[in-house]
Each structure stands twice: as structure tokens, then as C-alpha cells.
Scaffold this motif. Structure first.
Motif, short mmCIF file in Angstrom:
data_model
loop_
_atom_site.label_atom_id
_atom_site.label_comp_id
_atom_site.label_asym_id
_atom_site.label_seq_id
_atom_site.Cartn_x
_atom_site.Cartn_y
_atom_site.Cartn_z
N TYR A 75 27.07 3.74 -25.51
CA TYR A 75 26.96 2.29 -25.33
C TYR A 75 25.50 1.87 -25.22
O TYR A 75 24.62 2.67 -24.88
N LYS A 76 25.25 0.62 -25.53
CA LYS A 76 23.95 0.01 -25.26
C LYS A 76 24.19 -1.27 -24.46
O LYS A 76 25.31 -1.80 -24.42
N ILE A 77 23.15 -1.75 -23.82
CA ILE A 77 23.28 -2.93 -22.99
C ILE A 77 23.32 -4.18 -23.87
O ILE A 77 22.42 -4.41 -24.68
N LYS A 78 24.38 -4.96 -23.71
CA LYS A 78 24.54 -6.18 -24.50
C LYS A 78 23.92 -7.37 -23.79
O LYS A 78 23.22 -8.19 -24.41
N SER A 79 24.17 -7.49 -22.48
CA SER A 79 23.64 -8.64 -21.74
C SER A 79 23.63 -8.31 -20.26
O SER A 79 24.38 -7.45 -19.78
N ILE A 80 22.78 -9.03 -19.53
CA ILE A 80 22.76 -8.91 -18.08
C ILE A 80 22.63 -10.31 -17.46
O ILE A 80 22.02 -11.19 -18.04
N ASP A 81 23.25 -10.47 -16.32
CA ASP A 81 23.05 -11.64 -15.47
C ASP A 81 22.51 -11.04 -14.17
O ASP A 81 23.28 -10.49 -13.38
N PRO A 82 21.20 -11.06 -13.97
CA PRO A 82 20.55 -10.27 -12.90
C PRO A 82 21.27 -10.37 -11.56
O PRO A 82 21.49 -11.45 -11.02
N GLY A 83 21.64 -9.20 -11.05
CA GLY A 83 22.29 -9.11 -9.76
C GLY A 83 23.76 -9.47 -9.76
O GLY A 83 24.45 -9.28 -8.75
N ARG A 84 24.29 -9.96 -10.90
CA ARG A 84 25.66 -10.46 -10.91
C ARG A 84 26.57 -9.72 -11.89
O ARG A 84 27.74 -9.48 -11.59
N SER A 85 26.05 -9.36 -13.06
CA SER A 85 26.90 -8.66 -14.03
C SER A 85 26.04 -7.95 -15.07
O SER A 85 24.88 -8.32 -15.30
N ILE A 86 26.64 -6.95 -15.68
CA ILE A 86 26.02 -6.26 -16.81
C ILE A 86 27.13 -5.92 -17.79
O ILE A 86 28.23 -5.52 -17.39
N VAL A 87 26.85 -6.11 -19.08
CA VAL A 87 27.84 -5.86 -20.14
C VAL A 87 27.27 -4.82 -21.10
O VAL A 87 26.13 -4.95 -21.58
N TYR A 88 28.07 -3.79 -21.38
CA TYR A 88 27.71 -2.77 -22.36
C TYR A 88 28.58 -2.95 -23.60
O TYR A 88 29.77 -3.29 -23.49
N GLU A 89 28.00 -2.69 -24.76
CA GLU A 89 28.79 -2.72 -25.99
C GLU A 89 28.74 -1.37 -26.68
O GLU A 89 27.71 -0.69 -26.68
N ARG A 90 29.88 -0.98 -27.24
CA ARG A 90 29.98 0.32 -27.89
C ARG A 90 29.11 0.36 -29.14
O ARG A 90 29.08 -0.59 -29.92
N VAL A 91 28.40 1.47 -29.30
CA VAL A 91 27.58 1.69 -30.50
C VAL A 91 28.51 2.25 -31.57
O VAL A 91 28.85 3.43 -31.55
#
Length: 636
Positions: free
Chosen positions: A254-270
Motif C-alpha cells: 500500500y501507499k498513503i493516499k491521504s491524511i487528515d493530521p491527527g484524525r485519519s489516514i487512508v492507504y490505497e493498494r498498489v
């Protein structure tokens, strides 16, 4: 002295060659790299071979003891479904917050999904551990593993098509740079974990060899394989030891798709990940996206789960398990509440003393306070009798000590008899017990007797030392739900004149304080695997007691324990490993470094019925890596 040894010397790790268990030193192997590999073909074949003359092994995997479960032509791990559909999403949750995307340094709080030792979502490692063997590693970034019979070195031949997410090829220079950077600038655990490496060689772009200080650390050839591999070209002009939210380049599923600092992180499959079809990865990493949301505390998270704000939770609280998960979504089957038994070591959860501080430097005081924790009442009143009292640092496994020492364990301990309590040889270690009524007068009398032996006296309801100062300390906790456990303990302490303050802190403050050893007593855990080894140094070794960020939170400086750790690491067989680990466990217990709490040999899992996973399989770890979404078709 090598550059690695010099750097580690500055980290307060011994380099004295005369020390019995020297960790780093001037060291020179008798054979050069060219001689080492000349006895075996290191072609790209994964066929396991052995050179009779030099006893050189070349294989697709390496086991700590005994044989590999999976042969050279295996297609997938038994606990993974190779036909699992790919697609869909899974939403997970945690508490607290994060301020860093670099899990390899001591600064900052890394985001969920980033494993400090690699093997997380973003990074791949040289090898992958199978979850249905005690300790075996199979090639991941490495295609072939080569080692001599005495395991004095290990060589990895890299997969030629392995790539980072930016398309750059993964080469041996990246591996060497990663190793040296983690040891010199990474979290202190790396200096401890990779303790006996003396030299790293890269004879070509697909070959890397790690030489070891001696031939006693049989595990090191395996744990070197756990090394995550970072891109040298990306990091070489950046500050590696800076904690921030810059999205790094990885090489994992996976790679990091998006972050909302301190609140969420989203990974997307490579989707074009080079390693997706390797046997070690088949049937795993099936979701297109993995999202972690952060919640203030567990109570809020549980309500969010029931409101379909995320999908899966492993419940740690017996009360919540018994009372929180009910409603129409459970009655009609939309949500599932599942107990998954396991026979994995459950480690130790406990009230942890900081022995760097008084009065916890006194073994009598440590032992005495243990009589004031009423587990039986707590289990009956608060936990619905779900738990078993912890009685070992290796609970729920053959590695835990019990009864009196016998056989090889007794032979080992006899060597240190004059440095150990005599009771260790004549009495079975037992944690204090009560009748569960809440009346602990006999335990209180025993505690007061021990405290008197330690120089304390009870005067007008206060426990005083020789300077008429009352015993006072702070108990640090991170979960609000734990207050109900600590409050009765606090009450019992006050009944014999001890003033204990309960300090509830948030996750970031808890991490900061325990990493800097800024606590009196805290609730902590020491997780264990089925094959203990080098990580025991980080937990208990004297060299780590003053090394901030280590897991030696207790502050243990005990020469017997130091030597027992090395014996565990050097164990030549599974049978010997069990005996040596039991000896270590027994000495830890009799030093009363913690007040044992409880363990539970099962996973309490709650999830929305949107997923499927392999049935009737048993692994050493719970993971959703082998799950898949029901509402997707197989990716072609």
C-alpha cells in the motif's frame, strides 16, 4: 572497530571484547566474502542446496529451529486464500492521534499502519514471517537466502524486479543504507535488535551480506531478514530523524493516499505492486483502501463502530465485551461478535515499577505492594470472571516457568545460585491470592511485614520511612476505563498508609513519558512471541536501562538476567530455548519487577458482516490482512 560498532558505542552499548557477552567489538572473520560464497552457487534458483564441504545453505526460507513448513515450490501460506477477491475497503480505528509518518525514529507519534520494524502497509522487508510456525522467515524482497551452518553470516539475493513506489529499482545499496541509518539515527531499539552485526558488504547490486560478531546468536540471520528497506535516493538529501507528515516513498502493498493530521489516514493498494503474486503475499492485502480513523477514547470508538463509522474492532475490555455489543444490528446478524481462541504467548500485562526511583529500587517494597492488588475481587466484580491471573512473562505458552526448576533449567540457574533468592530453588512462584470477598486483611499484614523489613513503619495511618516521609507515588494510566481497576488498588494502598495518585494521560503524553522513563508506576505490557530472542535485550538488558526509548521501562540492571538473555539468544535447539526462557522468566518473576495483572487466551472480535476470511485456520497473530470484501468480484 567498525563504523557500526563505533556508533553503537556512543549509544552506551559495550564494546569491550573481554566482556563475556560483548555485543560489539573489533571483529574479523577468517574468511573473506569471496571465499564464503565460493562453495555454493548463488544463482537465482530457489532450490535449497547444501555444500557438504563448507556447510553452506541456500534456500527460499530459513527456520530458527528445525525444518521449514513450506517447501521451495509453495504457492501460498495455508492461512491465506489465494483466490480471495481483491477490491472494496475496510475501515479500522484507533485512539489518540499522530504527528509523524516516520515510524523508525524516537521522535513523534507515527500513524497507524506504519510498523516500526517494517512489514506494515507501506514498506516491505527482506523476508516475511509465516504466522503458522514458531519462527520461520521466507524471502520477500529477497529471492534467496544463503548462510553457513554456524550462522556467522547471512547473504540475501534480491528479487531483480523489486521496485519502490516511484519506479526506482531496489538494490543492495538501499539495504545497506537502510541498515546503517536505522542503527545510527533510528529508534534505539534498532541498535539493540541488530546487536551483533559487525560488517555489511554489497559485492553487487543484488547481493548483500551481513557478518556477525560470533556464531552464538542463531536468531540474527532471521531477524536481519525483517529489515524494512527504504529508498536511499529519496532520503539522502532529507533529515531522517525529523518527525513530520511528509508522505515518504515506500515499497510495500500500500501507499498513503491521504491524511487528515491527527484524525485519519487512508492507504490505497498498489495495484501494480511488484510483489503481489509472490507466494508469501498471495491471498493477502486484498482491500483497495484501508482507512484508520482516530477517536478520543475507547468509549467513543465503540459507539462509532455500532453506528457503522468503521468496520472491525478487537475488544480488550471484558466489561465492554459483556455489555456494550447488543442491539438490533447484532440480533439480525448485520454485526458479528466472535471469540477466536488462540494458544499464543500472551506476554505480561502488569503494574510496572520504575526501579530507577525510590522506593521501587527495593525488592521488599516491590513484593509487598503486590499483596495489595486484589485480582480475584477485580475479576469477579469488574471482569465477569473472564480473565486468568498472569503468572509468567510468557503466559499461555510452554515458555513460561512453573513448579520448581528442573533439568536444563535447573542446571543453568545453579550457576547463579549465590546471586539468586534461595526461594527460587525451593518454592514455586505464586502471585498473592485472595478469596474474592474484598477482605484482604491477611495480605495487608504480609505487606506491612515486608515493608517493615525494608525500613518502613506505620504511624498514625501513614507509612513512613526513617526520615518520617510518607510513601507517595503516582500510577500512570492511558485508558479512562482502567480507572475502575486502579481505584480499588489505590484504596488498599491507602489502608496501609500509602498515598498513590492516579494520573490519566492522553496517548501522546503516555508515549512520551514512558519513553523517557518519567513515571513511578504505570500499567504496561510486554508482548512475547513463540520464539523469544534478541528483543529480550530491549526488554531487560542492563545496556538498555538508561537508553531512553528502549522497552526496558523497568530499569533492570541485573547481571544474571543479562547472561540469561544471551543464553536465550544463543539457544541451539527448541528444547534448549524453552529451558533457557523458563530460567529467564523465573528470575524476572522472583525479582518482583511488576505486579502481574491478567491475560485472556482469545481474540474478542466485533465486525460488520461485510467480510469473509479463511476458516478453520490457526495463526500466531490476529490480522485482517487475509480478509476480503464480500461485495467485490475477483480481480483479473
Amino acid at each position: 572497530m567498525t563504523s557500526i560498532a563505533k556508533r553503537l558505542s556512543s549509544l552506551n552499548i559495550k564494546t569491550d571484547m573481554s566482556a563475556r557477552f560483548s555485543r560489539f567489538s573489533k571483529f574479523s572473520l577468517l574468511l573473506s566474502f569471496s571465499v564464503l560464497v565460493s562453495g555454493v552457487s548463488v544463482a537465482d534458483s530457489e532450490e535449497q542446496t547444501t555444500s557438504t564441504k563448507a556447510q553452506i545453505h541456500s534456500s527460499h526460507g530459513i527456520a530458527m529451529h528445525g525444518d521449514l513448513k513450506y517447501g521451495k515450490d509453495f504457492k501460498h501460506f495455508d492461512y491465506a486464500n489465494p483466490d480471495a477477491p481483491r477490491g472494496g475497503k475496510i475501515r479500522l480505528a484507533t485512539t489518540g492521534g499522530f504527528d509523524s509518518l516516520n515510524p523508525f525514529i524516537i521522535k513523534g507519534t507515527p500513524a497507524a499502519g506504519l510498523n516500526r520494524l517494517g512489514q506494515g502497509l507501506l514498506y516491505d522487508s527482506l523476508t516475511t514471517q509465516s504466522n503458522d510456525e514458531p519462527f520461520s522467515q521466507y524471502g520477500s524482497l529477497a529471492k534467496t537466502i544463503i548462510w553457513p551452518e554456524d550462522r556467522s553470516w547471512v547473504t540475501f539475493k534480491l528479487e531483480p524486479n523489486a521496485k519502490f513506489h516511484d519506479g526506482e529499482a531496489i538494490r543492495s545499496d538501499d539495504v545497506k543504507w537502510t541498515f546503517e541509518t536505522l542503527v545510527e539515527k533510528g529508534h534505539p531499539l534498532f541498535a539493540s535488535y541488530y546487536g551483533n552485526v559487525t560488517e555489511v558488504l554489497t559485492p553487487d547490486e543484488l547481493t548483500i551480506t551481513f557478518k556477525f560478531e560470533d556464531t552464538t546468536n542463531k536468531e540474527l540471520a532471521l531477524i536481519i531478514g525483517q529489515l524494512p528497506v527504504l529508498p536511499k535516493h529519496y532520503w539522502q538529501d532529507k533529515e531522517f530523524d525529523k518527525a513530520d507528515l511528509t508522505v515518504p516513498v515506500g515499497n510495500g502493498p500500500y501507499k498513503i493516499k491521504s491524511i487528515d493530521p491527527g484524525r485519519s489516514i487512508v492507504y490505497e493498494r498498489v495495484k501494480d505492486w511488484w510483489g503481489k503474486d509472490k507466494a508469501v503475499n498471495k491471498g493477502q492485502y486484498n482491500f483497495d483502501t484501508i482507512r484508520y480513523d482516530y477517536y478520543r477514547d475507547d468509549t467513543v470508538a465503540i459507539e462509532a463502530l455500532k453506528a457503522d463509522q468503521f468496520d472491525v474492532r478487537v475488544e480488550l475490555s471484558s466489561k465492554e465485551w459483556a455489555t456494550a455489543y447488543e442491539g438490533p444490528q447484532f440480533q439480525d446478524g448485520r454485526m458479528v461478535k466472535k471469540l477466536i481462541p488462540h494458544d499464543n504467548p500472551t506476554g505480561m500485562q502488569a503494574f510496572v515499577y520504575n526501579t530507577r526511583r525510590k522506593p521501587f529500587d527495593d525488592i521488599k517494597v516491590r513484593e509487598a505492594l503486590g499483596y495489595l492488588f486484589d485480582f480475584e475481587w477485580t475479576n469477579k466484580t469488574l471482569f465477569y470472571n473472564q480473565y486468568t491471573r498472569a503468572s509468567s512473562f510468557f503466559n499461555n505458552s510452554e515458555l513460561g516457568s512453573s513448579g520448581l526448576p528442573q533439568g536444563e533449567e535447573l542446571e543453568i540457574l545453579n550457576k547463579y545460585r549465590d546471586q539468586l533468592p534461595e526461594q527460587l530453588f525451593t518454592q514455586e512462584f505464586n502471585v498473592p491470592k485472595t478469596d474474592g470477598s474484598g477482605n484482604i486483611r491477611s495480605n495487608m499484614r504480609k505487606a506491612i511485614s515486608l515493608l517493615k523489613e525494608a525500613g518502613w513503619r506505620l504511624d498514625k495511618g501513614k507509612l513512613l520511612d526513617k526520615n518520617n516521609k510518607q510513601m507517595e507515588f503516582e500510577i500512570m494510566i492511558v485508558s479512562p476505563s482502567f480507572e475502575r481497576v486502579v481505584l480499588p488498588f489505590q484504596k488498599n494502598l491507602r489502608r496501609i498508609g500509602i498515598e498513590a495518585e492516579i494520573r490519566l494521560v492522553d496517548v501522546q503524553q503516555f508515549i512520551k513519558r514512558f519513553q523517557s522513563f518519567d513515571f513511578d508506576v504505570m500499567v504496561g505490557t510486554f508482548g512475547q512471541s513463540s520464539s523469544p530472542g534478541n528483543e529480550q535485550r530491549d526488554y531487560w538488558h542492563s545496556s538498555q536501562a538508561d537508553n531512553k526509548g528502549s522497552r526496558n521501562t523497568i530499569g533492570i540492571k541485573n547481571p544474571v538476567i543479562d547472561e540469561l538473555i544471551e543464553l536465550v539468544i544463543q539457544a541451539p535447539s527448541r528444547e534448549s530455548l524453552v529451558a533457557r526462557t523458563r530460567a529467564l522468566d523465573r528470575v524476572l518473576l522472583w525479582n518482583h519487577y511488576v505486579i502481574p495483572q491478567w491475560h485472556f487466551p482469545a481474540y474478542r472480535v466485533i465486525y460488520w458482516d461485510k467480510f469473509d476470511f479463511p476458516k478453520d485456520v490457526k495463526t500466531h497473530y490476529f490480522s485482517t490482512d487475509t480478509w476480503w470484501s464480500k461485495d467485490t468480484s475477483i480481480e483479473k
